[in-house]
Design a protein around this motif. Sequence first.
Motif, PDB file in Angstrom:
ATOM      1  N   LYS A  34      33.678   2.878  45.939  1.00 49.16           N
ATOM      2  CA  LYS A  34      34.768   2.297  45.168  1.00 49.16           C
ATOM      3  C   LYS A  34      35.337   1.056  45.841  1.00 49.16           C
ATOM      4  CE  LYS A  34      36.409   6.798  43.606  1.00 49.16           C
ATOM      5  NZ  LYS A  34      37.501   7.761  43.765  1.00 49.16           N
ATOM      6  N   GLY A  35      34.813   0.688  47.010  1.00 49.24           N
ATOM      7  CA  GLY A  35      35.319  -0.484  47.705  1.00 49.24           C
ATOM      8  C   GLY A  35      36.322  -0.128  48.782  1.00 49.24           C
ATOM      9  N   ALA A  36      36.621   1.139  48.934  1.00 51.22           N
ATOM     10  CA  ALA A  36      37.563   1.570  49.964  1.00 51.22           C
ATOM     11  C   ALA A  36      36.814   1.742  51.280  1.00 51.22           C
ATOM     12  CB  ALA A  36      38.216   2.878  49.555  1.00 51.22           C
ATOM     13  N   TRP A  37      37.552   1.763  52.338  1.00 50.98           N
ATOM     14  CA  TRP A  37      36.950   2.058  53.637  1.00 50.98           C
ATOM     15  C   TRP A  37      37.609   3.305  54.194  1.00 50.98           C
ATOM     16  CZ3 TRP A  37      39.973   1.368  58.187  1.00 50.98           C
ATOM     17  CH2 TRP A  37      41.183   0.714  57.989  1.00 50.98           C
ATOM     18  N   PRO A  57      42.819  -0.530  62.824  1.00 51.22           N
ATOM     19  CA  PRO A  57      43.183  -1.851  63.342  1.00 51.22           C
ATOM     20  C   PRO A  57      43.375  -2.869  62.224  1.00 51.22           C
ATOM     21  CG  PRO A  57      40.854  -1.433  63.677  1.00 51.22           C
ATOM     22  CD  PRO A  57      41.459  -0.157  63.157  1.00 51.22           C
ATOM     23  N   ASP A  58      44.191  -3.853  62.499  1.00 49.58           N
ATOM     24  CA  ASP A  58      44.470  -4.960  61.565  1.00 49.58           C
ATOM     25  C   ASP A  58      45.185  -4.522  60.290  1.00 49.58           C
ATOM     26  OD1 ASP A  58      43.233  -6.676  63.362  1.00 49.58           O
ATOM     27  OD2 ASP A  58      41.273  -6.438  62.414  1.00 49.58           O
ATOM     28  N   ARG A  80      43.985  -6.362  54.883  1.00 49.55           N
ATOM     29  CA  ARG A  80      43.803  -7.571  54.075  1.00 49.55           C
ATOM     30  C   ARG A  80      42.991  -8.629  54.828  1.00 49.55           C
ATOM     31  NH1 ARG A  80      49.194  -5.991  52.717  1.00 49.55           N
ATOM     32  NH2 ARG A  80      49.356  -5.643  50.486  1.00 49.55           N
ATOM     33  N   LEU A  81      42.175  -9.338  54.077  1.00 44.95           N
ATOM     34  CA  LEU A  81      41.442 -10.479  54.604  1.00 44.95           C
ATOM     35  C   LEU A  81      42.284 -11.709  54.350  1.00 44.95           C
ATOM     36  CD1 LEU A  81      38.912 -11.874  55.730  1.00 44.95           C
ATOM     37  CD2 LEU A  81      38.021 -11.926  53.400  1.00 44.95           C
ATOM     38  N   GLU A  82      42.667 -12.376  55.420  1.00 41.22           N
ATOM     39  CA  GLU A  82      43.504 -13.562  55.275  1.00 41.22           C
ATOM     40  C   GLU A  82      42.729 -14.795  55.717  1.00 41.22           C
ATOM     41  OE1 GLU A  82      47.290 -13.080  57.149  1.00 41.22           O
ATOM     42  OE2 GLU A  82      47.536 -11.067  56.330  1.00 41.22           O
ATOM     43  N   ARG A  83      42.693 -15.774  54.850  1.00 43.31           N
ATOM     44  CA  ARG A  83      42.042 -17.049  55.171  1.00 43.31           C
ATOM     45  C   ARG A  83      43.120 -18.077  55.445  1.00 43.31           C
ATOM     46  NH1 ARG A  83      36.200 -17.124  53.848  1.00 43.31           N
ATOM     47  NH2 ARG A  83      35.906 -15.054  53.025  1.00 43.31           N
ATOM     48  N   LYS A  84      42.938 -18.843  56.497  1.00 47.68           N
ATOM     49  CA  LYS A  84      43.966 -19.794  56.900  1.00 47.68           C
ATOM     50  C   LYS A  84      43.915 -21.089  56.095  1.00 47.68           C
ATOM     51  CE  LYS A  84      44.352 -17.945  61.505  1.00 47.68           C
ATOM     52  NZ  LYS A  84      45.118 -16.857  61.417  1.00 47.68           N
ATOM     53  N   GLU A  85      42.727 -21.556  55.771  1.00 47.55           N
ATOM     54  CA  GLU A  85      42.602 -22.826  55.041  1.00 47.55           C
ATOM     55  C   GLU A  85      41.638 -22.651  53.875  1.00 47.55           C
ATOM     56  OE1 GLU A  85      41.308 -25.881  57.718  1.00 47.55           O
ATOM     57  OE2 GLU A  85      42.833 -25.406  59.193  1.00 47.55           O
ATOM     58  N   GLU A  86      41.858 -23.432  52.839  1.00 45.31           N
ATOM     59  CA  GLU A  86      40.982 -23.370  51.670  1.00 45.31           C
ATOM     60  C   GLU A  86      39.578 -23.878  51.989  1.00 45.31           C
ATOM     61  OE1 GLU A  86      41.133 -22.229  48.517  1.00 45.31           O
ATOM     62  OE2 GLU A  86      42.961 -21.240  49.185  1.00 45.31           O
ATOM     63  N   ASN A  87      39.459 -24.902  52.825  1.00 39.84           N
ATOM     64  CA  ASN A  87      38.145 -25.480  53.101  1.00 39.84           C
ATOM     65  C   ASN A  87      37.522 -24.893  54.371  1.00 39.84           C
ATOM     66  OD1 ASN A  87      39.806 -26.630  54.985  1.00 39.84           O
ATOM     67  ND2 ASN A  87      39.378 -28.753  54.432  1.00 39.84           N
ATOM     68  N   SER A  94      29.956 -10.410  58.148  1.00 38.02           N
ATOM     69  CA  SER A  94      31.155  -9.644  58.469  1.00 38.02           C
ATOM     70  C   SER A  94      30.844  -8.171  58.267  1.00 38.02           C
ATOM     71  CB  SER A  94      32.332 -10.047  57.579  1.00 38.02           C
ATOM     72  OG  SER A  94      33.449  -9.229  57.870  1.00 38.02           O
ATOM     73  N   GLU A  95      31.011  -7.386  59.304  1.00 35.44           N
ATOM     74  CA  GLU A  95      30.800  -5.947  59.226  1.00 35.44           C
ATOM     75  C   GLU A  95      32.131  -5.202  59.168  1.00 35.44           C
ATOM     76  OE1 GLU A  95      28.337  -5.136  62.603  1.00 35.44           O
ATOM     77  OE2 GLU A  95      26.538  -5.863  61.590  1.00 35.44           O
ATOM     78  N   ILE A  96      33.203  -5.926  59.021  1.00 37.87           N
ATOM     79  CA  ILE A  96      34.530  -5.329  58.951  1.00 37.87           C
ATOM     80  C   ILE A  96      34.859  -5.064  57.480  1.00 37.87           C
ATOM     81  CG2 ILE A  96      36.986  -5.680  59.400  1.00 37.87           C
ATOM     82  CD1 ILE A  96      36.144  -7.497  61.734  1.00 37.87           C
TER      83      ILE A  96
END
Length: 149
Positions: A34-37, A57-58, A80-87, A94-96
């Motif tokens: 279902k997309g859960a971990w 963690p995280d 949550r996956l956080e991206r710092k910049e759009e580009n 990624s194995e997380i």
Amino acid sequence: MLVRWQPFQEIEEVRRQFDRLFRDISTIDQETAKGAWVPASELRDDGDHLTLRLAIPDVDAKDLDIQVTKDSLAVSGERRLERKEENEKGYYWSEISYGQFRRVFALPVAIENEQVKADYTNGILTLTLPKANEVKAFKVNVATELPAS
């Protein structure tokens, strides 16, 4: 004294253990599909209380939801996956796992659910679950009468 060997009882016990194992595995597989971990956990009996530890963690403490009854416990949250910049350049891999999780534990003994303590340090959630008085072992002293003089 001779004990009669009953192989069918032993076979039935092995079947029950396999059923329990496959039920646990299928639950984890269904949650992962279902997309859960599923965070790793351990439950330890420390005498007058149980200690449950979850490796998450995280995950921000504000994103955790812990619900406790006398005989079960549920922990849910989100990494949550956080991206710092759009580009930002892409990942090579990624194995997380990211996303929501939910773990429900059936506790082996009744606990005092109003006295549960939670500590979240270095990505490890530690829950201290005090056992209910009816399951704690108490020492009973035996009074002896002294012989009359």
